[in-house]
Write a protein that holds these residues in place. Structure first.
Motif, PDB file in Angstrom:
ATOM      1  N   ASN A 121      -4.948  36.752   1.273  1.00 58.70           N
ATOM      2  CA  ASN A 121      -4.232  36.092   2.364  1.00 58.70           C
ATOM      3  C   ASN A 121      -2.720  36.033   2.045  1.00 58.70           C
ATOM      4  OD1 ASN A 121      -6.604  35.490   3.847  1.00 58.70           O
ATOM      5  ND2 ASN A 121      -7.032  33.890   2.253  1.00 58.70           N
ATOM      6  N   PHE A 122      -2.025  35.999   3.000  1.00 59.56           N
ATOM      7  CA  PHE A 122      -0.589  36.014   3.107  1.00 59.56           C
ATOM      8  C   PHE A 122       0.141  34.637   3.131  1.00 59.56           C
ATOM      9  CE2 PHE A 122       0.042  40.600   3.814  1.00 59.56           C
ATOM     10  CZ  PHE A 122       1.320  40.850   3.221  1.00 59.56           C
ATOM     11  N   ALA A 123       1.131  34.536   2.243  1.00 56.24           N
ATOM     12  CA  ALA A 123       1.977  33.161   2.491  1.00 56.24           C
ATOM     13  C   ALA A 123       3.472  33.849   2.717  1.00 56.24           C
ATOM     14  CB  ALA A 123       2.162  32.592   1.224  1.00 56.24           C
ATOM     15  N   CYS A 124       4.347  33.168   3.425  1.00 62.06           N
ATOM     16  CA  CYS A 124       5.565  33.686   3.606  1.00 62.06           C
ATOM     17  C   CYS A 124       6.584  32.571   3.193  1.00 62.06           C
ATOM     18  CB  CYS A 124       5.757  33.600   5.221  1.00 62.06           C
ATOM     19  SG  CYS A 124       7.347  33.991   5.834  1.00 62.06           S
ATOM     20  N   SER A 125       7.466  33.167   2.058  1.00 63.96           N
ATOM     21  CA  SER A 125       8.359  32.559   1.311  1.00 63.96           C
ATOM     22  C   SER A 125       9.448  31.978   2.342  1.00 63.96           C
ATOM     23  CB  SER A 125       8.962  33.273   0.380  1.00 63.96           C
ATOM     24  OG  SER A 125       9.645  34.336   0.699  1.00 63.96           O
ATOM     25  N   LEU A 126       9.801  32.833   3.434  1.00 66.83           N
ATOM     26  CA  LEU A 126      10.656  32.458   4.644  1.00 66.83           C
ATOM     27  C   LEU A 126      10.264  30.809   5.097  1.00 66.83           C
ATOM     28  CD1 LEU A 126      13.318  32.721   6.331  1.00 66.83           C
ATOM     29  CD2 LEU A 126      11.982  34.108   7.611  1.00 66.83           C
ATOM     30  N   LEU A 127       9.192  30.876   5.437  1.00 68.15           N
ATOM     31  CA  LEU A 127       8.747  29.599   6.086  1.00 68.15           C
ATOM     32  C   LEU A 127       8.744  28.447   5.335  1.00 68.15           C
ATOM     33  CD1 LEU A 127       5.568  31.185   8.451  1.00 68.15           C
ATOM     34  CD2 LEU A 127       8.094  30.657   9.103  1.00 68.15           C
ATOM     35  N   VAL A 128       8.095  28.631   3.989  1.00 73.45           N
ATOM     36  CA  VAL A 128       8.157  27.610   2.995  1.00 73.45           C
ATOM     37  C   VAL A 128       9.477  27.098   2.566  1.00 73.45           C
ATOM     38  CG1 VAL A 128       7.320  26.860   0.730  1.00 73.45           C
ATOM     39  CG2 VAL A 128       5.830  28.501   2.304  1.00 73.45           C
ATOM     40  N   ALA A 129      10.388  27.979   2.493  1.00 78.74           N
ATOM     41  CA  ALA A 129      11.729  27.805   2.176  1.00 78.74           C
ATOM     42  C   ALA A 129      12.338  26.890   3.205  1.00 78.74           C
ATOM     43  CB  ALA A 129      12.703  28.790   1.729  1.00 78.74           C
ATOM     44  N   ARG A 130      12.164  27.327   4.426  1.00 79.03           N
ATOM     45  CA  ARG A 130      12.751  26.528   5.532  1.00 79.03           C
ATOM     46  C   ARG A 130      12.443  24.675   5.275  1.00 79.03           C
ATOM     47  NH1 ARG A 130      11.512  30.420  10.742  1.00 79.03           N
ATOM     48  NH2 ARG A 130      13.622  31.849  10.430  1.00 79.03           N
ATOM     49  N   ARG A 131      11.322  24.563   4.947  1.00 76.18           N
ATOM     50  CA  ARG A 131      10.735  23.404   4.655  1.00 76.18           C
ATOM     51  C   ARG A 131      11.130  22.670   3.402  1.00 76.18           C
ATOM     52  NH1 ARG A 131       8.327  26.091   8.505  1.00 76.18           N
ATOM     53  NH2 ARG A 131       7.384  25.385  10.094  1.00 76.18           N
ATOM     54  N   VAL A 132      11.072  23.503   2.331  1.00 75.74           N
ATOM     55  CA  VAL A 132      11.529  22.919   1.087  1.00 75.74           C
ATOM     56  C   VAL A 132      13.063  22.673   0.875  1.00 75.74           C
ATOM     57  CG1 VAL A 132      11.321  23.212  -1.437  1.00 75.74           C
ATOM     58  CG2 VAL A 132       9.449  23.795   0.047  1.00 75.74           C
ATOM     59  N   PHE A 133      13.939  23.663   1.203  1.00 77.66           N
ATOM     60  CA  PHE A 133      15.344  23.714   1.234  1.00 77.66           C
ATOM     61  C   PHE A 133      16.028  23.621   2.665  1.00 77.66           C
ATOM     62  CE2 PHE A 133      14.038  26.690  -2.415  1.00 77.66           C
ATOM     63  CZ  PHE A 133      14.055  25.826  -3.518  1.00 77.66           C
ATOM     64  N   GLN A 134      15.926  22.510   3.083  1.00 76.59           N
ATOM     65  CA  GLN A 134      16.275  22.238   4.412  1.00 76.59           C
ATOM     66  C   GLN A 134      17.743  22.254   4.546  1.00 76.59           C
ATOM     67  OE1 GLN A 134      14.215  19.191   6.638  1.00 76.59           O
ATOM     68  NE2 GLN A 134      12.231  19.705   5.599  1.00 76.59           N
ATOM     69  N   SER A 135      18.401  21.950   3.353  1.00 73.25           N
ATOM     70  CA  SER A 135      20.046  21.915   3.472  1.00 73.25           C
ATOM     71  C   SER A 135      20.653  23.342   3.347  1.00 73.25           C
ATOM     72  CB  SER A 135      20.379  20.910   2.340  1.00 73.25           C
ATOM     73  OG  SER A 135      20.030  21.437   1.294  1.00 73.25           O
ATOM     74  N   ALA A 136      19.858  24.163   3.111  1.00 73.34           N
ATOM     75  CA  ALA A 136      20.411  25.612   2.753  1.00 73.34           C
ATOM     76  C   ALA A 136      21.121  26.058   4.216  1.00 73.34           C
ATOM     77  CB  ALA A 136      19.293  26.519   2.402  1.00 73.34           C
ATOM     78  N   GLU A 137      22.259  26.917   3.902  1.00 70.14           N
ATOM     79  CA  GLU A 137      23.123  27.278   5.173  1.00 70.14           C
ATOM     80  C   GLU A 137      22.116  28.184   6.154  1.00 70.14           C
ATOM     81  OE1 GLU A 137      26.846  30.213   5.885  1.00 70.14           O
ATOM     82  OE2 GLU A 137      26.583  29.634   3.720  1.00 70.14           O
ATOM     83  N   ASN A 138      21.400  29.099   5.497  1.00 76.24           N
ATOM     84  CA  ASN A 138      20.218  29.720   6.434  1.00 76.24           C
ATOM     85  C   ASN A 138      19.130  30.315   5.256  1.00 76.24           C
ATOM     86  OD1 ASN A 138      20.953  32.466   5.400  1.00 76.24           O
ATOM     87  ND2 ASN A 138      22.584  32.336   6.355  1.00 76.24           N
ATOM     88  N   HIS A 139      18.172  30.742   5.877  1.00 74.52           N
ATOM     89  CA  HIS A 139      17.013  31.085   5.047  1.00 74.52           C
ATOM     90  C   HIS A 139      16.794  32.549   4.798  1.00 74.52           C
ATOM     91  CE1 HIS A 139      16.685  27.002   5.986  1.00 74.52           C
ATOM     92  NE2 HIS A 139      16.199  26.565   4.846  1.00 74.52           N
ATOM     93  N   LYS A 140      17.967  33.428   4.938  1.00 77.12           N
ATOM     94  CA  LYS A 140      17.806  34.769   4.520  1.00 77.12           C
ATOM     95  C   LYS A 140      17.832  34.939   2.947  1.00 77.12           C
ATOM     96  CE  LYS A 140      21.019  36.352   8.116  1.00 77.12           C
ATOM     97  NZ  LYS A 140      22.504  36.821   8.342  1.00 77.12           N
ATOM     98  N   LEU A 141      17.184  35.804   2.385  1.00 75.68           N
ATOM     99  CA  LEU A 141      16.651  36.161   0.951  1.00 75.68           C
ATOM    100  C   LEU A 141      18.085  35.847   0.310  1.00 75.68           C
ATOM    101  CD1 LEU A 141      14.636  36.266  -1.126  1.00 75.68           C
ATOM    102  CD2 LEU A 141      14.789  38.654  -0.753  1.00 75.68           C
ATOM    103  N   GLY A 142      19.126  36.646   0.471  1.00 78.13           N
ATOM    104  CA  GLY A 142      20.234  36.381  -0.359  1.00 78.13           C
ATOM    105  C   GLY A 142      20.946  35.101  -0.315  1.00 78.13           C
ATOM    106  N   THR A 143      20.772  34.508   1.051  1.00 75.80           N
ATOM    107  CA  THR A 143      21.482  33.053   1.036  1.00 75.80           C
ATOM    108  C   THR A 143      20.806  32.095   0.086  1.00 75.80           C
ATOM    109  OG1 THR A 143      22.078  33.397   3.328  1.00 75.80           O
ATOM    110  CG2 THR A 143      22.095  31.193   2.377  1.00 75.80           C
ATOM    111  N   LEU A 144      19.465  32.194   0.001  1.00 77.31           N
ATOM    112  CA  LEU A 144      18.604  31.446  -0.797  1.00 77.31           C
ATOM    113  C   LEU A 144      18.685  31.430  -2.150  1.00 77.31           C
ATOM    114  CD1 LEU A 144      15.207  31.431   1.543  1.00 77.31           C
ATOM    115  CD2 LEU A 144      16.958  29.439   1.024  1.00 77.31           C
ATOM    116  N   ILE A 145      18.939  32.809  -2.561  1.00 77.55           N
ATOM    117  CA  ILE A 145      19.005  33.112  -4.123  1.00 77.55           C
ATOM    118  C   ILE A 145      20.252  32.498  -4.537  1.00 77.55           C
ATOM    119  CG2 ILE A 145      19.781  35.119  -5.457  1.00 77.55           C
ATOM    120  CD1 ILE A 145      16.728  35.120  -4.802  1.00 77.55           C
ATOM    121  N   ASN A 146      21.328  32.412  -3.636  1.00 76.28           N
ATOM    122  CA  ASN A 146      22.708  31.807  -3.974  1.00 76.28           C
ATOM    123  C   ASN A 146      22.173  30.179  -3.915  1.00 76.28           C
ATOM    124  OD1 ASN A 146      24.120  33.855  -4.477  1.00 76.28           O
ATOM    125  ND2 ASN A 146      24.671  34.055  -2.128  1.00 76.28           N
ATOM    126  N   HIS A 147      21.587  29.763  -3.024  1.00 78.45           N
ATOM    127  CA  HIS A 147      21.435  28.117  -3.073  1.00 78.45           C
ATOM    128  C   HIS A 147      20.624  27.756  -4.345  1.00 78.45           C
ATOM    129  CE1 HIS A 147      20.557  24.428  -0.660  1.00 78.45           C
ATOM    130  NE2 HIS A 147      19.309  24.518  -1.272  1.00 78.45           N
TER     131      HIS A 147
END
Length: 208
Positions: free
Chosen positions: A115-141
């Protein structure tokens, strides 16, 4: 019970955004995570049987000359099926990669059991203070070291894998959840943001 720290992380580069419009995969990259450790990698270019646009060449750095000598999609995807095995799967913005994986495998009449999971959807919930949830932004975050080029499949898969492990580490550190299951992480991805703390705390209480 399948754990969230053991799966295949994958990424496609493609001729466009929709297999329903005839777009095809031109590169796949994937990494295997076992018990939180990156243990294997898979990367192949594939010849979609037609030229790619100048935009895609510029966006990915993959040229028509590179694809000319690459094996066809059917050969690569059959090989990738063997790499997947019975593992669960993960991608950043998984809906995109799942569409292409399903489309390419349907052409060779192959399926995958996981089955599939989505790191974008999970990151939106775990890292709610991130500027956005693009991969590059989250890597920096997450202060993850980054030395390579985004929009190449293997690099994006490796960065997604590192982000995923950072997500799981954050969940463990903040909630004491060391063995969150794949099924639970899928539920987390669908939980309203305001209810994340309650959801993870309840899981932690069950784990103790």
């Amino acid at each position: 019970m399948a754990l969230a720290n053991s799966l295949i992380v994958l990424d496609f580069e493609t001729t466009g955004i929709s297999p329903d419009m005839g777009d095809r995969a031109i590169e796949i990259g994937a990494v295997k995570i076992e018990n939180g450790v990156l243990t294997d990698r898979f990367q192949r270019l594939m010849n979609p049987g037609r030229r790619i646009s100048p935009f895609i060449e510029s966006y990915t750095g993959i040229t028509n000359a590179m694809l000319k000598s690459a094996p066809g999609n059917a050969e690569v995807m059959a090989e990738f099926c063997e790499f997947i095995g019975d593992s669960n799967l993960l991608a950043h913005n998984a809906a995109f990669d799942k569409r292409f994986l399903d489309a390419e495998l349907s052409k060779i009449k192959r399926r995958y059991p996981g089955n599939f999971a989505c790191s974008l959807l999970v990151a939106r919930r775990v890292f709610q203070s991130a500027e956005n949830h693009k991969l590059g932004t989250l890597i920096n975050h997450c202060n993850i070291s980054c030395d390579g080029n985004f929009h190449r499949a293997l690099f994006d898969a490796e960065m997604t894998a590192k982000l995923w492990l950072s997500i799981l580490s954050t969940v463990e550190r903040e909630y004491g959840l060391s063995n969150i299951s794949f099924n639970e992480i899928q539920k987390l991805a669908k939980t309203p943001k305001k209810s994340i703390g309650k959801f993870l705390s309840s899981l932690a209480a069950t784990e103790r």
